[in-house]
Motif scaffolding. Structure first.
Motif, PDB file in Angstrom:
ATOM      1  N   SER A 115       0.819   0.958  -5.599  1.00 57.09           N
ATOM      2  CA  SER A 115      -0.535   1.425  -5.470  1.00 57.09           C
ATOM      3  C   SER A 115      -1.126   2.273  -4.302  1.00 57.09           C
ATOM      4  CB  SER A 115      -1.427   0.321  -5.925  1.00 57.09           C
ATOM      5  OG  SER A 115      -2.918   1.117  -5.863  1.00 57.09           O
ATOM      6  N   PRO A 116      -1.357   3.455  -5.051  1.00 55.51           N
ATOM      7  CA  PRO A 116      -2.135   4.402  -3.849  1.00 55.51           C
ATOM      8  C   PRO A 116      -3.447   3.714  -2.433  1.00 55.51           C
ATOM      9  CG  PRO A 116      -2.472   5.326  -5.767  1.00 55.51           C
ATOM     10  CD  PRO A 116      -1.508   4.150  -6.303  1.00 55.51           C
ATOM     11  N   THR A 117      -3.848   2.561  -3.400  1.00 50.42           N
ATOM     12  CA  THR A 117      -4.965   1.797  -3.126  1.00 50.42           C
ATOM     13  C   THR A 117      -4.096   1.486  -1.656  1.00 50.42           C
ATOM     14  OG1 THR A 117      -5.192   0.522  -4.059  1.00 50.42           O
ATOM     15  CG2 THR A 117      -6.029   1.803  -4.974  1.00 50.42           C
ATOM     16  N   LEU A 118      -3.161   0.252  -1.968  1.00 51.27           N
ATOM     17  CA  LEU A 118      -2.038  -0.125  -0.277  1.00 51.27           C
ATOM     18  C   LEU A 118      -2.607   1.022   0.677  1.00 51.27           C
ATOM     19  CD1 LEU A 118      -0.486  -2.083  -2.847  1.00 51.27           C
ATOM     20  CD2 LEU A 118      -1.968  -2.850  -1.645  1.00 51.27           C
ATOM     21  N   LYS A 119      -1.675   2.304   0.542  1.00 54.77           N
ATOM     22  CA  LYS A 119      -1.755   3.282   1.081  1.00 54.77           C
ATOM     23  C   LYS A 119      -2.781   3.630   2.100  1.00 54.77           C
ATOM     24  CE  LYS A 119       1.051   7.122   3.244  1.00 54.77           C
ATOM     25  NZ  LYS A 119       1.838   7.955   2.826  1.00 54.77           N
TER      26      LYS A 119
END
Length: 185
Positions: A115-119
């Motif tokens: 998920s881009p939320t992790l980065k």
């Protein structure tokens, strides 16, 4: 804050018992973590995986307690609660900075692809978003390591071998969840 841990100090497999310092950091994070980390979703996630051991779910505080219990046991399995744990030398795929496991929960930088939320979480710490910065941040920023792993567990149960293989499941304790719930209240 001085807390008395009883149920949360239970032995985890052959890893021993978690240190109070780890349990305190876990409880501190659990009190202030964003609600979306624990919210219901449509994915097969950690809550789906452990429902037989720790469910049914009884609201947000219970879901927070369950996540803390999962992280308590996972931290034991992955690193014996060592914040600075490095590469898993038994894993032949741990041969690049992005596949190298790091820290207490042995997450690797390639997990940011879930998920881009992790980065975005990594970037919010001031890191540059690279796998090398992930390794450093995971070891030094304990609140980041906890939140990152909790968020990752909401996207997949296949990143961590002890969860994928259901090795942590027999070690999860309902009374530890209840103790965490009391500490969160």
């Amino acid at each position: 804050m001085t807390r008395l841990f009883i149920a949360c100090k239970q032995k985890v497999h052959n890893r021993g018992r978690p240190p109070d310092s780890f349990l305190n950091e876990l409880a501190d994070w659990g009190k202030t973590a964003p609600p979306e980390v624990f919210a219901k979703n449509e994915k097969f996630d950690i809550y789906s995986s452990v429902i037989q051991q720790l469910g049914p779910w009884q609201g947000e505080v219970h879901r927070r307690g369950v996540m803390l219990e999962v992280l308590r046991v996972l931290g034991g399995f992955e690193s014996s609660w060592n914040w600075n744990a490095g590469i898993d030398i038994t894993n032949p795929t741990s041969n690049t900075p992005c596949s190298e496991e790091a820290g207490i929960f042995q997450c690797s930088g390639n997990s940011m692809t879930f998920s881009p939320t992790l980065k975005a979480l990594l970037l919010s710490t001031g890191a540059d978003g690279s796998c090398s910065s992930f390794i450093t941040t995971t070891k030094l920023n304990h609140a980041f390591a906890i939140e990152y792993c909790a968020r990752l567990l909401r996207f997949t149960t296949k990143h961590h071998g002890p969860i994928k293989g259901m090795h942590i499941h027999p070690w999860l304790r309902r009374d530890a969840v209840q103790e965490f719930e009391t500490l969160l209240a």
